[in-house]
Write a protein that holds these residues in place. Structure first.
Motif, short mmCIF file in Angstrom:
data_model
loop_
_atom_site.label_atom_id
_atom_site.label_comp_id
_atom_site.label_asym_id
_atom_site.label_seq_id
_atom_site.Cartn_x
_atom_site.Cartn_y
_atom_site.Cartn_z
N GLY A 150 69.78 46.65 -35.53
CA GLY A 150 70.04 47.60 -34.45
C GLY A 150 71.50 48.01 -34.39
O GLY A 150 71.82 49.19 -34.20
N GLU A 151 72.39 47.06 -34.58
CA GLU A 151 73.83 47.36 -34.60
C GLU A 151 74.22 48.17 -35.82
O GLU A 151 75.00 49.11 -35.75
N GLN A 152 73.68 47.78 -36.96
CA GLN A 152 74.06 48.41 -38.22
C GLN A 152 73.50 49.83 -38.38
O GLN A 152 74.19 50.71 -38.86
N ARG A 176 56.20 44.86 -35.97
CA ARG A 176 56.92 43.76 -36.59
C ARG A 176 56.04 42.95 -37.55
O ARG A 176 56.47 42.61 -38.64
N TRP A 177 54.81 42.61 -37.15
CA TRP A 177 53.98 41.69 -37.94
C TRP A 177 52.63 42.26 -38.36
O TRP A 177 52.10 41.89 -39.38
N PHE A 197 60.18 32.28 -39.11
CA PHE A 197 60.41 33.70 -39.39
C PHE A 197 60.55 34.48 -38.09
O PHE A 197 61.44 35.32 -37.94
N PHE A 198 59.66 34.21 -37.14
CA PHE A 198 59.67 34.91 -35.86
C PHE A 198 61.02 34.73 -35.15
O PHE A 198 61.64 35.71 -34.72
N LEU A 199 61.44 33.48 -35.05
CA LEU A 199 62.71 33.20 -34.37
C LEU A 199 63.89 33.86 -35.08
O LEU A 199 64.77 34.44 -34.43
N PHE A 200 63.90 33.81 -36.39
CA PHE A 200 64.99 34.43 -37.16
C PHE A 200 65.02 35.94 -36.95
O PHE A 200 66.07 36.53 -36.71
N VAL A 201 63.86 36.57 -37.03
CA VAL A 201 63.78 38.03 -36.89
C VAL A 201 64.21 38.47 -35.50
O VAL A 201 64.99 39.40 -35.33
N VAL A 202 63.69 37.80 -34.48
CA VAL A 202 63.98 38.20 -33.10
C VAL A 202 65.42 37.87 -32.70
O VAL A 202 66.09 38.68 -32.07
N ALA A 203 65.90 36.70 -33.07
CA ALA A 203 67.23 36.27 -32.64
C ALA A 203 68.37 36.85 -33.46
O ALA A 203 69.47 37.07 -32.94
N TRP A 204 68.13 37.12 -34.76
CA TRP A 204 69.22 37.58 -35.61
C TRP A 204 68.92 38.90 -36.31
O TRP A 204 69.72 39.85 -36.23
N GLY A 205 67.81 39.00 -36.99
CA GLY A 205 67.51 40.16 -37.82
C GLY A 205 67.48 41.48 -37.08
O GLY A 205 68.16 42.44 -37.45
N VAL A 209 54.64 47.87 -42.13
CA VAL A 209 55.04 46.72 -41.31
C VAL A 209 56.53 46.47 -41.53
O VAL A 209 57.04 46.65 -42.63
N ARG A 210 57.25 46.07 -40.48
CA ARG A 210 58.70 45.92 -40.60
C ARG A 210 59.14 44.71 -41.41
O ARG A 210 60.26 44.67 -41.91
N ASN A 211 58.29 43.73 -41.55
CA ASN A 211 58.67 42.50 -42.24
C ASN A 211 57.65 42.12 -43.32
O ASN A 211 57.04 41.05 -43.26
#
Length: 108
Positions: free
Chosen positions: A82-84, A98-99, A69-77, A34-36
């Motif tokens: 993906g960029e890094q 994801r979950w 957690f959901f909002l943090f992962v989707v909006a920022w994490g 699982v990713r998280n």
């Protein structure tokens, strides 16, 4: 949860904290399922306590924590990862949910 946390300095050469992010994508241990895993563990612990004690307030708290957690992962994490890590993260993301944990470990 402790195993997942320890993988950041040992394999990722960083921390889960944004101030010192990992230099390598961590895809071993529970991250193969699982990713998280840390967020899943915390949410499961809270939900388990709510169920064990029959406490609706604790269950509601667990739902609020998971929503955060959901909002943090989707909006920022996920965008940052993906960029890094680019295509490496894209491939990981396509194979590990994801979950909800996989039945078998991803061998990427």
């Amino acid at each position: 949860m402790l195993d997942s946390f320890a993988r950041f300095p040992l394999q990722g050469l960083g921390t889960p904290a944004p101030v010192m992010p990992p230099r390598r994508l961590v895809v071993t241990g529970f991250y193969r399922y699982v990713r998280n895993p840390m967020y899943v563990a915390v949410t499961a612990l809270i939900a388990g306590q709510g169920l064990l004690f029959g406490n609706v307030t604790v269950l509601a708290y667990g739902a609020i924590v998971w929503a955060g957690f959901f909002l943090f992962v989707v909006a920022w994490g996920e965008p940052v990862l993906g960029e890094q890590f680019g295509d490496e993260y894209k491939r990981y993301r396509a194979n590990v949910r994801r979950w909800i944990p996989r039945i078998t470990p991803w061998r990427g």
